[in-house]
Design a protein around this motif. Structure first.
Motif, PDB file in Angstrom:
ATOM      1  N   LEU A 187     -17.020   1.169   1.631  1.00 21.94           N
ATOM      2  CA  LEU A 187     -16.370   1.184   0.321  1.00 21.94           C
ATOM      3  C   LEU A 187     -16.370  -0.185  -0.354  1.00 21.94           C
ATOM      4  CD1 LEU A 187     -13.295   3.501   1.029  1.00 21.94           C
ATOM      5  CD2 LEU A 187     -15.599   4.101   0.270  1.00 21.94           C
ATOM      6  N   GLY A 188     -16.724  -1.245   0.390  1.00 22.19           N
ATOM      7  CA  GLY A 188     -16.849  -2.548  -0.217  1.00 22.19           C
ATOM      8  C   GLY A 188     -15.548  -3.279  -0.465  1.00 22.19           C
ATOM      9  N   PHE A 189     -14.587  -3.177   0.450  1.00 24.28           N
ATOM     10  CA  PHE A 189     -13.377  -3.981   0.309  1.00 24.28           C
ATOM     11  C   PHE A 189     -13.186  -4.831   1.564  1.00 24.28           C
ATOM     12  CE2 PHE A 189     -11.717  -0.116   2.323  1.00 24.28           C
ATOM     13  CZ  PHE A 189     -10.840  -0.611   3.276  1.00 24.28           C
ATOM     14  N   ALA A 190     -12.608  -6.021   1.369  1.00 25.00           N
ATOM     15  CA  ALA A 190     -12.474  -6.974   2.467  1.00 25.00           C
ATOM     16  C   ALA A 190     -11.025  -7.335   2.767  1.00 25.00           C
ATOM     17  CB  ALA A 190     -13.245  -8.253   2.143  1.00 25.00           C
ATOM     18  N   ALA A 191     -10.101  -6.868   1.940  1.00 25.89           N
ATOM     19  CA  ALA A 191      -8.687  -7.173   2.174  1.00 25.89           C
ATOM     20  C   ALA A 191      -7.852  -6.131   1.448  1.00 25.89           C
ATOM     21  CB  ALA A 191      -8.343  -8.573   1.690  1.00 25.89           C
ATOM     22  N   SER A 192      -6.601  -6.043   1.838  1.00 25.55           N
ATOM     23  CA  SER A 192      -5.696  -5.076   1.210  1.00 25.55           C
ATOM     24  C   SER A 192      -4.287  -5.647   1.221  1.00 25.55           C
ATOM     25  CB  SER A 192      -5.724  -3.729   1.944  1.00 25.55           C
ATOM     26  OG  SER A 192      -5.255  -3.874   3.274  1.00 25.55           O
ATOM     27  N   TYR A 193      -3.462  -5.083   0.340  1.00 26.87           N
ATOM     28  CA  TYR A 193      -2.051  -5.453   0.303  1.00 26.87           C
ATOM     29  C   TYR A 193      -1.252  -4.165   0.180  1.00 26.87           C
ATOM     30  CZ  TYR A 193       2.351  -7.679  -0.970  1.00 26.87           C
ATOM     31  OH  TYR A 193       3.658  -8.102  -0.980  1.00 26.87           O
ATOM     32  N   SER A 194      -0.352  -3.935   1.105  1.00 28.79           N
ATOM     33  CA  SER A 194       0.375  -2.676   1.157  1.00 28.79           C
ATOM     34  C   SER A 194       1.875  -2.923   1.092  1.00 28.79           C
ATOM     35  CB  SER A 194       0.036  -1.904   2.445  1.00 28.79           C
ATOM     36  OG  SER A 194       0.315  -2.691   3.587  1.00 28.79           O
ATOM     37  N   LEU A 195       2.584  -1.925   0.563  1.00 34.78           N
ATOM     38  CA  LEU A 195       4.034  -1.972   0.461  1.00 34.78           C
ATOM     39  C   LEU A 195       4.603  -0.581   0.717  1.00 34.78           C
ATOM     40  CD1 LEU A 195       4.758  -4.175  -2.700  1.00 34.78           C
ATOM     41  CD2 LEU A 195       5.215  -4.766  -0.307  1.00 34.78           C
ATOM     42  N   PRO A 196       5.767  -0.499   1.350  1.00 29.91           N
ATOM     43  CA  PRO A 196       6.421   0.811   1.490  1.00 29.91           C
ATOM     44  C   PRO A 196       7.027   1.250   0.168  1.00 29.91           C
ATOM     45  CG  PRO A 196       7.791  -0.908   2.431  1.00 29.91           C
ATOM     46  CD  PRO A 196       6.501  -1.574   2.024  1.00 29.91           C
ATOM     47  N   VAL A 197       7.028   2.535  -0.067  1.00 32.70           N
ATOM     48  CA  VAL A 197       7.676   3.119  -1.245  1.00 32.70           C
ATOM     49  C   VAL A 197       8.936   3.799  -0.732  1.00 32.70           C
ATOM     50  CG1 VAL A 197       7.433   4.684  -3.199  1.00 32.70           C
ATOM     51  CG2 VAL A 197       5.443   3.438  -2.333  1.00 32.70           C
ATOM     52  N   THR A 198      10.075   3.169  -0.965  1.00 35.15           N
ATOM     53  CA  THR A 198      11.336   3.611  -0.385  1.00 35.15           C
ATOM     54  C   THR A 198      12.413   3.631  -1.454  1.00 35.15           C
ATOM     55  OG1 THR A 198      10.710   2.592   1.717  1.00 35.15           O
ATOM     56  CG2 THR A 198      13.009   3.220   1.457  1.00 35.15           C
ATOM     57  N   ALA A 199      13.182   4.706  -1.491  1.00 34.70           N
ATOM     58  CA  ALA A 199      14.306   4.838  -2.422  1.00 34.70           C
ATOM     59  C   ALA A 199      15.604   4.934  -1.632  1.00 34.70           C
ATOM     60  CB  ALA A 199      14.132   6.056  -3.320  1.00 34.70           C
ATOM     61  N   ASP A 200      16.714   4.718  -2.321  1.00 36.18           N
ATOM     62  CA  ASP A 200      18.017   4.696  -1.652  1.00 36.18           C
ATOM     63  C   ASP A 200      18.375   6.052  -1.058  1.00 36.18           C
ATOM     64  OD1 ASP A 200      18.316   2.056  -2.244  1.00 36.18           O
ATOM     65  OD2 ASP A 200      19.458   2.401  -4.083  1.00 36.18           O
ATOM     66  N   VAL A 226       5.494  -7.742  -7.864  1.00 41.82           N
ATOM     67  CA  VAL A 226       5.203  -6.381  -7.423  1.00 41.82           C
ATOM     68  C   VAL A 226       6.348  -5.833  -6.576  1.00 41.82           C
ATOM     69  CG1 VAL A 226       3.987  -6.913  -5.262  1.00 41.82           C
ATOM     70  CG2 VAL A 226       3.329  -4.904  -6.603  1.00 41.82           C
ATOM     71  N   GLY A 227       7.057  -6.716  -5.849  1.00 44.31           N
ATOM     72  CA  GLY A 227       8.213  -6.257  -5.088  1.00 44.31           C
ATOM     73  C   GLY A 227       9.320  -5.743  -5.992  1.00 44.31           C
ATOM     74  N   LEU A 228       9.595  -6.471  -7.081  1.00 40.87           N
ATOM     75  CA  LEU A 228      10.602  -6.021  -8.042  1.00 40.87           C
ATOM     76  C   LEU A 228      10.186  -4.701  -8.689  1.00 40.87           C
ATOM     77  CD1 LEU A 228      11.470  -9.423  -9.783  1.00 40.87           C
ATOM     78  CD2 LEU A 228      12.958  -8.087  -8.275  1.00 40.87           C
ATOM     79  N   TYR A 229       8.910  -4.610  -9.043  1.00 39.12           N
ATOM     80  CA  TYR A 229       8.437  -3.384  -9.697  1.00 39.12           C
ATOM     81  C   TYR A 229       8.523  -2.186  -8.765  1.00 39.12           C
ATOM     82  CZ  TYR A 229       5.372  -0.030 -11.959  1.00 39.12           C
ATOM     83  OH  TYR A 229       4.858   1.113 -12.516  1.00 39.12           O
ATOM     84  N   VAL A 230       8.096  -2.368  -7.527  1.00 37.02           N
ATOM     85  CA  VAL A 230       8.102  -1.253  -6.569  1.00 37.02           C
ATOM     86  C   VAL A 230       9.522  -0.775  -6.301  1.00 37.02           C
ATOM     87  CG1 VAL A 230       7.620  -0.633  -4.176  1.00 37.02           C
ATOM     88  CG2 VAL A 230       5.884  -1.812  -5.524  1.00 37.02           C
ATOM     89  N   ARG A 231      10.476  -1.698  -6.210  1.00 34.30           N
ATOM     90  CA  ARG A 231      11.860  -1.286  -5.966  1.00 34.30           C
ATOM     91  C   ARG A 231      12.390  -0.422  -7.111  1.00 34.30           C
ATOM     92  NH1 ARG A 231      12.333  -6.393  -3.464  1.00 34.30           N
ATOM     93  NH2 ARG A 231      13.048  -7.426  -5.379  1.00 34.30           N
ATOM     94  N   HIS A 232      12.062  -0.804  -8.342  1.00 34.40           N
ATOM     95  CA  HIS A 232      12.499   0.003  -9.483  1.00 34.40           C
ATOM     96  C   HIS A 232      11.725   1.317  -9.548  1.00 34.40           C
ATOM     97  CE1 HIS A 232      13.618   1.074 -13.608  1.00 34.40           C
ATOM     98  NE2 HIS A 232      12.330   1.332 -13.797  1.00 34.40           N
ATOM     99  N   ALA A 233      10.410   1.240  -9.380  1.00 32.03           N
ATOM    100  CA  ALA A 233       9.577   2.432  -9.528  1.00 32.03           C
ATOM    101  C   ALA A 233       9.859   3.461  -8.439  1.00 32.03           C
ATOM    102  CB  ALA A 233       8.105   2.040  -9.508  1.00 32.03           C
ATOM    103  N   SER A 234      10.253   3.018  -7.259  1.00 34.83           N
ATOM    104  CA  SER A 234      10.527   3.964  -6.171  1.00 34.83           C
ATOM    105  C   SER A 234      11.663   4.913  -6.532  1.00 34.83           C
ATOM    106  CB  SER A 234      10.853   3.210  -4.886  1.00 34.83           C
ATOM    107  OG  SER A 234       9.748   2.443  -4.455  1.00 34.83           O
ATOM    108  N   GLU A 235      12.668   4.413  -7.237  1.00 34.10           N
ATOM    109  CA  GLU A 235      13.766   5.289  -7.652  1.00 34.10           C
ATOM    110  C   GLU A 235      13.277   6.330  -8.656  1.00 34.10           C
ATOM    111  OE1 GLU A 235      16.645   5.317  -6.269  1.00 34.10           O
ATOM    112  OE2 GLU A 235      16.220   3.570  -5.012  1.00 34.10           O
ATOM    113  N   HIS A 236      12.394   5.914  -9.553  1.00 30.24           N
ATOM    114  CA  HIS A 236      11.825   6.875 -10.511  1.00 30.24           C
ATOM    115  C   HIS A 236      10.990   7.927  -9.782  1.00 30.24           C
ATOM    116  CE1 HIS A 236       9.982   8.314 -14.266  1.00 30.24           C
ATOM    117  NE2 HIS A 236       8.845   8.311 -13.597  1.00 30.24           N
TER     118      HIS A 236
END
Length: 498
Positions: A187-200, A226-236
């Protein structure tokens, strides 16, 4: 002599140390001069202020820019009205924040109640299939999905084959799984960045991973954003998951109230299509074997939407079946009884309905070789007769819906479909989903029926599919099931007579 104080900017007292080159140079003669030289040195002291002010202003400008970016992205996410569009927007915004071009999001709620899905950004279905063959334990987002204690996401940099990153460096500190490397190369990728999607409330919803074409990782600033965005978006996303579950449960109940399979009647081929709206509607269809080889066909629609409309639809359909068995040869009597029941039990509700009593050729005691249909409608859309030599609407008597008058009654209509002709019953949701005025929607349906290919005219299921693909707007035409996002239910019931 005391050191000069830096001025305050926008109410902030900056703790910025002045650079040496901003201080006025001093010479030996100055240090031995008389006190009268002090004012001259004091006059040069404010020189560091512009440099310190510029640093603070740059910092404030960066903070304002970051807050503006987060505000715009969260506003875009808030405008997403369903789960599918919310997931796509979440993935797209995260890629922009971390500087990646591709990514995927695996939705897999930890409570096991679903829905479970995987979507990609810049990845085809085949690409997602390749990624899913990688063992979960060899990727950081896979460990998040498995709920491992040490799974917190972060950067995953794939080293060159045979190399292991030095301890403390970014990336993995263990050999890369061969399958992981193989898929990354494909697929031609050499690195990745992952985060959990967690809501309260629901807990873990899934994991998101963004892919880099080169060995790279987000900066500290990008990680914070991206951490701030993911925390807000997870609730949505958690709210959208609950909405999707409610829709799915309502659609399941609606489907269970409709026939699980159509009966087999000699001389007739049957096919039906039903697509529920997001709020759950009250459209129904039915095909009921009657004595002496006859067949009863019905379609209808209850006003309103949601669970109450679905429940009312189930009650009316069950009642109509009972009336059809008792007096199906007289469709007017069947609808009159149904109207009386509706007016007595649910006076605040109305409904449209159409009932057809069918006698296929050669199935009755008289042995007639003609197909005969007697039908009556209460405020319902007229059936469409489709054949090689004609495509026309059946002229039914215009009448009010059930529950609108103190006593409903309208004359019935008798038609004789020729061998090979199909009678199409449908609800007005098919017309309303076109977005056209009703007269143009009727013309659109008629043109679609007239343009059915000859190879499809012998199969009522193919006729229904052609009608859906042709009549619905282009956004819904590629897949009739995608019409779930529209507001109206759709019901099609096709009966082809031999």
């Amino acid at each position: 002599m005391s050191a000069p104080h830096l001025p305050k900017v926008a109410g902030i007292d900056p703790a910025v140390t002045a650079s040496p080159h901003t201080v006025a140079p001093t010479s030996t003669s100055t240090s031995t001069s008389t006190p009268t030289s002090t004012p001259a040195r004091t006059a040069h002291a404010p020189a560091p202020a512009p440099a310190a002010s510029s640093v603070i202003q740059d910092r404030l400008a960066g903070m304002v820019s970051d807050l503006t970016t987060l505000h715009e992205l969260t506003e875009r996410l808030a405008r997403a009205c369903d789960l599918a569009s919310s997931l796509q927007e979440f993935l797209r915004a995260g890629a922009a924040l971390v500087g990646a071009r591709r990514g995927l999001l695996v939705l897999e709620p930890s409570d096991g109640l679903g829905p479970a899905t995987t979507i990609g950004l810049g990845l085809s279905r085949a690409d997602l299939g390749h990624i899913e063959t990688v063992p979960r334990g060899s990727t950081s987002y896979g460990r998040i999905l498995d709920g491992l204690p040490d799974a917190h996401g972060g950067s995953d940099v794939l080293p060159e084959p045979g190399l292991v990153p030095a301890p403390g460096s970014a990336g993995q500190t263990a050999p890369v799984d061969p399958r992981h490397r193989e898929v990354a190369v494909r697929l031609g990728f050499a690195a990745s960045y992952s985060l959990p999607v967690t809501a309260d409330a629901p807990g873990r919803l899934g994991a998101a991973v963004w892919l880099y074409d080169e060995q790279a990782e987000p900066s500290d600033r990008q990680r914070d954003l991206v951490g701030l965005y993911v925390r807000h978006a997870s609730e949505h996303l958690a709210r959208m998951v609950e909405v999707e579950r409610s829709r799915s449960d309502l659609a399941t109940v609606s489907e269970e109230l409709l026939p699980s399979r159509l009966p087999r009647i000699s001389g007739v081929q049957l096919a039906a299509r039903h697509h529920s709206g997001p709020r759950g509607g009250g459209d129904w269809y039915d095909a009921l074997p009657l004595p002496e080889g006859a067949l009863g066909l019905s379609v209808g629609s209850v006003t309103g939407s949601g669970p109450s409309a679905v429940a009312a639809m189930g009650r009316l359909r069950a009642s109509l079946r009972a009336y059809a068995v008792m007096e199906g040869e007289d469709p007017v009597a069947v609808l009159s009884d149904l109207e009386l029941l509706l007016r007595l039990t649910e006076p605040a509700r109305s409904a449209t309905a159409l009932f057809a009593y069918c006698e296929p050729a050669g199935t009755t005691q008289s042995g007639s070789r003609r197909n005969k249909i007697i039908l009556a409608g209460a405020g319902h859309t007229p059936p469409l007769l489709i054949g090689e030599r004609r495509t026309e609407y059946v002229e039914t008597t215009l009448s009010a819906p059930l529950g609108m008058l103190s006593c409903w009654e309208a004359p019935s209509v008798e038609i004789e479909p020729a061998p090979g002709e199909t009678v199409l019953l449908y609800t007005d949701g098919l017309l309303r989903r076109t977005g056209d005025p009703m007269d143009r929607a009727y013309a659109r349906l008629h043109a679609a029926a007239a343009g059915i290919p000859r190879s499809a005219r012998e199969d009522p299921a193919a006729i229904c599919d052609h009608i859906l693909r042709t009549v619905l707007p282009e956004a819904q035409a590629h897949d009739a099931a995608s019409a779930m996002d529209a507001a109206e239910d759709i019901v099609l019931l096709a009966a082809r007579f031999d």
